[in-house]
Design an enzyme around this catalytic site. Sequence first.
Site: not given
Length: 252
Positions: A11-13, A101, A103, A170, A176, A213, A234
């Site tokens: 997941n490159w975000k 997600h 975020e 998640e 992160g 992570s 990520g």
Amino acid sequence: MTNKLKYFIGNWKMFGDFTSLKIIETIHFFLIKHKKYQKKNIFVMCIPSTLISFFSIKFKSKFINYGAQNCYHESRYGPYTGSVSASMFKNAGAKYIILGHSENRYEGETNVIIKKKVESALKENLTVIFCIGESLKQKKNGKTIAVLGKQIRDSITRKNNLKKLIIAYEPIWSIGTGKIPKSYELIKIFRFIKREFEVKFKKKSPPVLYGGSVNPDNIKMFSSISEIDGFLIGAASQSHKKFIDIIKNYYK
Ligand code: PGA
């Protein structure tokens, strides 16, 4: 270790430009060279909207599929400035899509909106990577299982094609941060998620991934937990070296 399929999904975000295709090419050539990883594994890179069509045209990999990271909940063209629908992502070359997600939930996405997104993505035959997870506060209050159960029940229905669904657990406090759950916590949670599908939906559970992570140093720890069907990665997926080391170390 079991013989089941394992998923390694990046997941490159909000990361990447046209030159980032090198990352995918490098992973692809690594997989060509190391045949043992080709079988039993599914590799996906969920990249920003701006890159899906360019990457899909420029570089088709037998091993790595492209995925999107979110979509608009309406599927028909309309006055939705800045939005992209599931069918537009499919058209651009995406085969997978991350939905729900944390975020995006943090930005105001609700279970009801996510449900619509799931429906529109499944209608396009995209494979949905449906994210669920609890906050640190919810974990501390012993609410993890209740939160996950509600997230599943509010956005997924028995009518959904579960064959095109993947769940990604998640924990928000793990994304992160470098913090990961303990093995016994993961086993309990993964068993709960799978049972939820088997008991409530009376269907075979979709694959359940862990995300938060994941890196080359901690991946080995997960390999002994047979309930985990793969990973949503990520930050570490933004580096071909780290992504490749994750694959290598998992099977070491
Ligand atoms: P992370 O992100 O691996 O950087 O923690 C995971 C994710 O948000 O999917």
